[in-house]
Motif scaffolding. Sequence first.
Motif, mmCIF file in Angstrom:
data_model
loop_
_atom_site.group_PDB
_atom_site.id
_atom_site.type_symbol
_atom_site.label_atom_id
_atom_site.label_comp_id
_atom_site.label_asym_id
_atom_site.label_seq_id
_atom_site.Cartn_x
_atom_site.Cartn_y
_atom_site.Cartn_z
ATOM 1 N N GLU A 3 -7.466 4.089 -5.133
ATOM 2 C CA GLU A 3 -7.058 2.955 -5.990
ATOM 3 C C GLU A 3 -6.022 3.390 -7.032
ATOM 4 N N TYR A 42 -2.744 4.092 -5.245
ATOM 5 C CA TYR A 42 -2.164 2.808 -4.809
ATOM 6 C C TYR A 42 -1.453 2.150 -5.989
ATOM 7 N N ASP A 43 -2.106 2.139 -7.134
ATOM 8 C CA ASP A 43 -1.527 1.530 -8.334
ATOM 9 C C ASP A 43 -0.271 2.296 -8.780
ATOM 10 N N ASN A 97 2.522 1.843 -5.468
ATOM 11 C CA ASN A 97 2.955 0.513 -5.017
ATOM 12 C C ASN A 97 3.636 -0.216 -6.177
ATOM 13 N N CYS A 101 -3.131 1.098 9.806
ATOM 14 C CA CYS A 101 -2.491 2.031 8.879
ATOM 15 C C CYS A 101 -1.439 2.875 9.605
ATOM 16 N N LYS A 105 -3.270 -1.279 2.126
ATOM 17 C CA LYS A 105 -2.665 -0.982 0.816
ATOM 18 C C LYS A 105 -2.769 0.514 0.511
ATOM 19 N N TYR A 106 -3.778 1.175 1.094
ATOM 20 C CA TYR A 106 -3.971 2.603 0.825
ATOM 21 C C TYR A 106 -2.957 3.482 1.564
ATOM 22 N N PHE A 163 0.033 3.412 0.747
ATOM 23 C CA PHE A 163 0.785 3.896 -0.415
ATOM 24 C C PHE A 163 0.125 5.152 -1.000
ATOM 25 N N SER A 164 -1.199 5.132 -1.069
ATOM 26 C CA SER A 164 -1.944 6.262 -1.643
ATOM 27 C C SER A 164 -1.778 7.511 -0.796
#
Length: 254
Positions: free
Chosen positions: A13, A16-17, A20, A197, A240-241, A243-244
């Motif tokens: 998380e 990702y923050d 992204n 993914c 979304k992960y 990005f992580s």
Amino acid sequence: MALTKDEIHLLLEEKYDQFNRVSFIESDPISIPHLFSKKEDIEIAGFISATIAWGQRKTIIKNANQFVEFMDMEPFDFVMNHSQKELNRFADFKHRTFNSIDAQYFITALKHIYTIHGGLEQVFAKHPKNMQLSISNFKRVFFEENHPQRTQKHISDPLKNSAAKRINMYLRWMVRKDKRGVDFGLWNKIDAKDIMCPLDVHSGNVARKLGLLTRTQDDWKATIELTDSLKQFDINDPIKYDFSLFGLGVFEKF
């Protein structure tokens, strides 16, 4: 010492923050479709950029930029209305093993897809709940026109157990709607919870270190395993992960 599930979730998380964000765009192939505002222009520029997204990122961006410049910065109009003479602009185009023969067929195939099949979204949405079938169907449609045999290698087929990394990345760009300004979320016929993914050497290595992936090969089976692992943390938007994993692997050498 292995991280707990909660610690992995927190890390994913947080990263990702961190990654992204609009600042991510400039150094990524997604910067090319971001030059456009019309749906079809974004789809086509994105598809070309994703297709040649292997090797050095600066080179990918430079060559994808050249590709859309050859299309007069109007990808859709060029695809639909180009002359043979205009196609000849691509005579010297080259990115790694993707050359002018491939470039010219790609334009022909895209015209066929928009003329006969209603566009890229329509074709990819043929099996909206099953990306393996969806991508494989896309490859079949893409090569319906008379084509050079060599060009087939530039579109992966997950039914042959390919990870289809670049197409999965393209689908992330088109499908995910998170209002952060990176992914476009243009397509409504496929849901973010059903895309896969993108798996490459960076995301694969990070995923294995975090215990999210046990399979050693970067293939479709590994793509399924990784995506299923990410669904533990967000069932509706597992990708979304990406990005992580990408940020940890490429920027932080995790």
